[in-house]
Design a protein around this motif. Structure first.
Motif, short mmCIF file in Angstrom:
data_model
loop_
_atom_site.label_atom_id
_atom_site.label_comp_id
_atom_site.label_asym_id
_atom_site.label_seq_id
_atom_site.Cartn_x
_atom_site.Cartn_y
_atom_site.Cartn_z
N ALA A 293 4.60 11.79 -1.73
CA ALA A 293 3.54 10.78 -1.65
C ALA A 293 2.18 11.39 -1.95
CB ALA A 293 3.54 10.14 -0.27
N ALA A 294 1.99 12.65 -1.56
CA ALA A 294 0.68 13.29 -1.75
C ALA A 294 0.50 13.81 -3.17
CB ALA A 294 0.53 14.44 -0.76
N PHE A 295 1.56 14.35 -3.78
CA PHE A 295 1.42 15.01 -5.07
C PHE A 295 2.09 14.26 -6.22
CE2 PHE A 295 1.21 18.37 -1.85
CZ PHE A 295 -0.01 18.95 -2.17
N GLY A 296 2.79 13.19 -5.93
CA GLY A 296 3.44 12.44 -7.00
C GLY A 296 4.57 13.23 -7.62
N SER B 298 0.83 -1.20 0.00
CA SER B 298 0.00 0.00 0.00
C SER B 298 0.87 1.26 0.00
CB SER B 298 -0.91 0.00 1.22
OG SER B 298 -0.15 0.15 2.41
N ARG B 299 0.25 2.35 -0.36
CA ARG B 299 0.96 3.64 -0.34
C ARG B 299 1.41 4.00 1.09
NH1 ARG B 299 -0.03 6.89 -4.98
NH2 ARG B 299 -1.54 6.00 -6.42
N GLY C 35 6.97 21.51 11.91
CA GLY C 35 7.08 21.10 10.51
C GLY C 35 7.12 19.59 10.36
N LEU C 36 7.83 18.92 11.28
CA LEU C 36 7.88 17.46 11.26
C LEU C 36 6.48 16.87 11.47
CD1 LEU C 36 9.40 14.76 11.24
CD2 LEU C 36 9.89 15.12 13.67
N ALA C 37 5.76 17.41 12.45
CA ALA C 37 4.41 16.92 12.72
C ALA C 37 3.49 17.16 11.52
CB ALA C 37 3.85 17.60 13.97
N LEU C 38 3.63 18.33 10.90
CA LEU C 38 2.82 18.65 9.73
C LEU C 38 3.10 17.68 8.59
CD1 LEU C 38 0.75 20.81 8.83
CD2 LEU C 38 2.68 22.05 7.81
N GLY C 39 4.38 17.34 8.40
CA GLY C 39 4.74 16.38 7.36
C GLY C 39 4.17 14.99 7.64
N LEU C 40 4.23 14.58 8.89
CA LEU C 40 3.67 13.27 9.25
C LEU C 40 2.16 13.22 9.01
CD1 LEU C 40 5.62 12.65 12.59
CD2 LEU C 40 5.95 11.42 10.44
N VAL C 41 1.47 14.28 9.39
CA VAL C 41 0.02 14.31 9.20
C VAL C 41 -0.33 14.33 7.72
CG1 VAL C 41 -2.05 15.72 9.54
CG2 VAL C 41 -0.43 15.41 11.42
N LEU C 42 0.38 15.15 6.93
CA LEU C 42 0.12 15.22 5.50
C LEU C 42 0.31 13.86 4.84
CD1 LEU C 42 -0.34 16.73 2.81
CD2 LEU C 42 2.12 17.23 2.78
N GLY C 43 1.43 13.21 5.14
CA GLY C 43 1.69 11.90 4.53
C GLY C 43 0.69 10.85 4.94
N ALA C 44 0.35 10.82 6.23
CA ALA C 44 -0.60 9.82 6.72
C ALA C 44 -1.98 10.02 6.11
CB ALA C 44 -0.67 9.88 8.24
N VAL C 45 -2.45 11.26 6.08
CA VAL C 45 -3.79 11.54 5.56
C VAL C 45 -3.85 11.25 4.07
CG1 VAL C 45 -5.47 13.37 5.11
CG2 VAL C 45 -4.35 13.22 7.34
N ALA C 46 -2.85 11.71 3.31
CA ALA C 46 -2.87 11.55 1.85
C ALA C 46 -2.82 10.08 1.45
CB ALA C 46 -1.72 12.32 1.23
N THR C 47 -1.87 9.32 2.01
CA THR C 47 -1.73 7.92 1.60
C THR C 47 -2.91 7.07 2.06
OG1 THR C 47 -0.35 7.55 3.58
CG2 THR C 47 0.78 8.00 1.50
N HIS C 48 -3.42 7.32 3.27
CA HIS C 48 -4.60 6.59 3.73
C HIS C 48 -5.80 6.91 2.85
CE1 HIS C 48 -2.69 5.50 7.66
NE2 HIS C 48 -3.50 4.46 7.51
N ALA C 49 -5.96 8.16 2.46
CA ALA C 49 -7.08 8.54 1.60
C ALA C 49 -7.00 7.82 0.26
CB ALA C 49 -7.11 10.05 1.41
#
Length: 442
Positions: free
Chosen positions: A331-334, A271-272, A406-420
């Protein structure tokens, strides 16, 4: 036969927009680079705003002709009125507070009027008509090279212009006062000031410029903090790109090209989200290794580092934050994530870093970026560790907090995008692969 034709690239012609869009994107990127890089270097003096300088008036005053005068107060009022408030943040504070702000890099310089200024000025006036040696009263200008070498130059230019006007004004007043005292009695011969006395009274103030806590050798006149920041950010940025490309190749989603050959492995069913976790883990493992390498090289180069452990730990945090966030953006934008990363970390980062030109000498749109741009936050922390004894108030606290954010923001962005993407069934296995595992195709 149809399969072979796909591998060799035979397909319908590429639409016209396929050729136009890359040129359009590159042109927009060039326009952004020109605006950012040339805009912040074009005219720093014109772009000055909120440039912090302290004014310390310790003058006790003196009694002249039976009345109390305080020339220091007059000079303070003159400097406040002559130095443009929209450009310079002139802070009227005491010496202890000024010294604290200099030590924490919160101001770029300080103008100090000593306690005996009025007394020395009255002695100078008396000495112009009475023989004897005398010293001109001194106003000290302390620059803060640890906060930025170019900022120190700006402090000198601003104070030079202001103090020339103040010197001329005080000199004129002092000359008139002395002339008034020399008015002869009725019938007496007139008394004239000598040429030397006129010159002495014309410029009565000696302005002495000196650095507060000069930089040690091996710092490149303060640029070592900027370049250390640069390698931390670029290593995190590069780490994200390299790990992203190489892991995708190992998993079979991106071919590896070697000159005219490329290798395309059979894709792995993953999975992503799990793919991103693997990339994050590799980046976090690499971060302390890279930070240790930089610290070791800096030590070999005789770069003065008073707090090596703090520099190593923060370097690890900064590299991890940049690489994790970069991987999440990819991961979010390819493929478009490459462009996003370049804009966020490089194109917008360098001008707003304040590593070469202070942020208060850049256009306001660049100064606004410094509130959240990663490179500025990293620079504040690195500069604090290298030049300001790792005081939290000198930028280290802000740098740590913003880097963690910034680290937390990156973790949230990656987790939300790939899970979605995974939940919607947008799996990467939907791509058709025509080569055999490990095959080299020409």
């Amino acid at each position: 036969m149809a399969k072979d034709s796909v591998v060799k690239g035979d397909r319908p012609g590429v639409p016209l927009r396929g050729w136009i869009v890359p040129v359009f994107v590159v042109s927009l990127l060039a326009a952004l680079m020109g605006t950012m890089y040339l805009g912040y270097t074009s005219d720093p003096d014109k772009n000055l705003h909120d440039f912090p300088v302290a004014l310390v008036n310790s003058d006790d005053g003196d009694v002249l002709d039976g009345r109390t005068v305080n020339i220091g107060d007059q000079i303070s009022d003159a400097l406040t009125s002559k130095i443009p408030a929209d450009k310079i943040d002139l802070r009227l504070i005491g010496w202890n507070e000024a010294r604290r702000q200099l030590q924490d890099g919160q101001i770029y310089g300080a103008i100090v009027i000593p306690s005996d200024f009025s007394k020395r000025l009255s002695i100078l006036a008396a000495a112009s008509v009475v023989p004897g040696d005398v010293e001109r009263p001194v106003i000290s200008v302390h620059t803060n090279p640890r906060a930025g070498t170019y900022a120190s130059q700006i402090v000198q230019r601003v104070t030079d212009r202001a103090m020339k006007q103040v010197n001329a004004t005080v000199g004129t007043q002092l000359t008139e006062q002395v002339k008034a005292k020399l008015q002869p009695a009725p019938g007496a011969a007139p008394t004239e000031l000598s040429g030397a006395a006129r010159l002495q009274l014309a410029k009565p103030i000696d302005v002495v410029v000196s650095p507060y806590r000069p930089l040690p050798e091996g710092t490149g006149q303060g640029l070592s903090a900027f370049f250390y920041t640069l390698i931390l950010l670029f290593s995190g940025f590069s780490c994200a790109l390299i790990i992203h490309a190489m892991v995708d190749n190992v998993l079979g989603y991106v071919p590896a090209e070697y000159g005219p050959w490329y290798r395309h492995l059979q894709p792995v069913a993953i999975s992503r989200w799990r793919t991103l976790i693997v990339k994050w883990a590799m980046a976090v493992i690499a971060a302390p290794i890279i930070s240790g390498i930089f610290l070791g090289i800096a030590t070999l180069m005789d770069m003065p580092i008073d707090h090596p452990l703090a520099l190593f730990l923060y370097g690890t945090l900064a590299i991890s934050a940049v690489s994790v966030t970069g991987l999440s953006i990819l991961a979010a934008f390819g493929t478009a994530g490459l462009l996003v990363n370049m804009i966020v970390f490089v194109i917008l980062g360098l001008p707003s870093s304040s590593g070469t030109i202070p942020i208060e000498a850049t256009p306001r749109y660049i100064a606004y970026l410094a509130h959240f741009e990663p490179m500025h936050q990293i620079y504040l922390a690195v500069r604090s560790i290298l030049f300001f004894d790792a005081h939290l108030q000198s930028g280290l606290g802000t740098g740590i907090w913003m880097t963690v954010f910034g680290l937390a923001l990156g973790l949230v962005l990656g987790a939300v995008a790939t899970h979605a993407y995974d939940l919607r069934g947008l799996h990467r296995l939907g791509v058709s692969h025509k080569t055999t595992p490990g095959a080299l195709v020409e």
